[in-house]
Design a protein around this motif. Structure first.
Motif, PDB file in Angstrom:
ATOM      1  N   UNK A  88       0.834  -1.208   0.000  1.00  0.00           N
ATOM      2  CA  UNK A  88       0.000   0.000   0.000  1.00  0.00           C
ATOM      3  C   UNK A  88       0.865   1.252   0.000  1.00  0.00           C
ATOM      4  N   UNK A  89       0.516   2.206  -0.863  1.00  0.00           N
ATOM      5  CA  UNK A  89       1.255   3.467  -1.063  1.00  0.00           C
ATOM      6  C   UNK A  89       2.650   3.232  -1.632  1.00  0.00           C
ATOM      7  N   UNK A  90       2.910   2.044  -2.128  1.00  0.00           N
ATOM      8  CA  UNK A  90       4.192   1.774  -2.763  1.00  0.00           C
ATOM      9  C   UNK A  90       4.256   2.391  -4.148  1.00  0.00           C
ATOM     10  N   UNK A  91       5.473   2.680  -4.612  1.00  0.00           N
ATOM     11  CA  UNK A  91       5.671   3.274  -5.934  1.00  0.00           C
ATOM     12  C   UNK A  91       7.016   2.801  -6.451  1.00  0.00           C
ATOM     13  N   UNK A  92       6.997   2.090  -7.566  1.00  0.00           N
ATOM     14  CA  UNK A  92       8.235   1.546  -8.129  1.00  0.00           C
ATOM     15  C   UNK A  92       9.219   2.647  -8.481  1.00  0.00           C
ATOM     16  N   UNK A  93       8.718   3.847  -8.805  1.00  0.00           N
ATOM     17  CA  UNK A  93       9.573   4.908  -9.326  1.00  0.00           C
ATOM     18  C   UNK A  93       9.992   5.950  -8.294  1.00  0.00           C
ATOM     19  N   UNK A  94       9.520   5.831  -7.061  1.00  0.00           N
ATOM     20  CA  UNK A  94       9.981   6.755  -6.035  1.00  0.00           C
ATOM     21  C   UNK A  94       9.651   6.182  -4.655  1.00  0.00           C
TER      22      UNK A  94
END
Length: 310
Positions: free
Chosen positions: A157-163
């Motif tokens: 949750x709230x993860x982002x591959x790019x940041x």
């Protein structure tokens, strides 16, 4: 802020467009591989079966990755275009959606398969020296572990591959993967050039093109994939929007480069252990030399025949 938002959207759009084009190339090479594997006797039955299974697995994973990207683009630009903050805000809020995590997992798995193929090809080129394989094997295992960890982190949750936190795992994964490909590429190119120099002295440049020509070096070493990986890493580390486009292009080459090698194997033009064994014993040099002499003899005979008719 507005310019950066548009850069993100443009980058995602351009990346998907190139991904789709490269996917078409992937399909073409896949069907050629299947046709050759089913309708020719090139290589053993085990090799032909491997070509079919491996190519199908690559195609399945890369299809899932492309489908997830396109679905996310449709959701961002069409179905939820009125999302508060616009498409860029929707992108940030839903980058960890299950289908994006599925696409990432598919691409990472395809990368694991592709790097495994490169590791095996490196073993084919350096099989006589097991110690030479220790460093590539360690890099490969580290890359696999970090790829799995990055996929899990980007799907939280709230993860982002790019940041964010995922980048702290994504950078080591990309570094390990790219360093692995640089090392393996350098090792394969070194062996190819070494063999090229040896064979070229005996039979000349024309007779060695199949073994050590430019196409052989580019395909066998997956050099384009390695170069793209370096470019992608440079942009990913800076967390700039253009990294999205390179992520898609590099992600397509994750499957495209090993597929090109498998196609070359199916066509009978790839290096094998037997090729090196024959070269080491001098048999291959003799075969090529004899073929060259026969060709030259045929040309001389045709020349003499033409002269006699005149």
């Amino acid at each position: 802020m507005g310019d950066q938002v548009f850069q993100l959207e443009r980058s995602w759009y351009i990346g998907n467009a190139f991904f789709a084009i490269l996917y078409g190339l992937q399909l073409s090479m896949y069907f050629q591989t299947i046709y050759l594997s089913l309708n020719t006797s090139e290589g053993s039955r085990r090799t032909r079966t491997f070509n079919i299974v491996f190519s199908t697995a690559l195609l399945c994973f890369i299809t899932v990755a492309l489908a997830c990207n396109l679905f996310f683009g449709q959701a961002m630009w069409i179905e939820h275009r009125d999302f508060e903050g616009g498409p860029a805000a929707y992108f940030g809020e839903n980058i960890a959606a299950w289908y994006n995590t599925l696409g990432t997992a598919a691409d990472v798995t395809a990368n694991v398969l592709g790097d495994g193929m490169m590791l095996y090809r490196c073993h084919v080129f350096w099989g006589h020296s097991p110690l030479a394989m220790v460093f590539p094997v360690l890099l490969y295992l580290g890359s696999v572990a970090m790829g799995i960890t990055t996929t899990i982190q980007s799907g939280l949750p709230s993860g982002d591959f790019f940041k964010g936190t995922a980048v702290n795992f994504g950078i080591p994964w990309l570094v390990l993967t790219i360093v692995f490909n640089i090392v393996v590429t350098a090792m394969i190119v070194t062996r190819l050039l070494s063999v090229h120099y040896r064979v070229n002295k005996v039979v000349g440049r024309e007779a060695t093109k199949r073994y050590t020509g430019l196409l052989a070096i580019l395909v066998e070493s997956a050099l384009p994939f390695t170069v793209l990986g370096v470019c992608y890493l440079a942009l990913y580390v800076k967390e700039i929007p253009e990294s999205l486009a390179f992520a898609d292009i590099w992600g397509a080459f994750v499957a495209l480069s090993p597929q090109a090698i498998v196609l070359r194997i199916a066509m009978g033009g790839a290096w094998t252990k037997e090729t090196f064994n024959r070269l080491e014993s001098g048999m291959e040099l003799s075969v090529i030399d004899n073929a060259t002499n026969d060709l030259e003899g045929d040309r001389d005979a045709k020349s003499r025949s033409s002269s006699s008719h005149v």
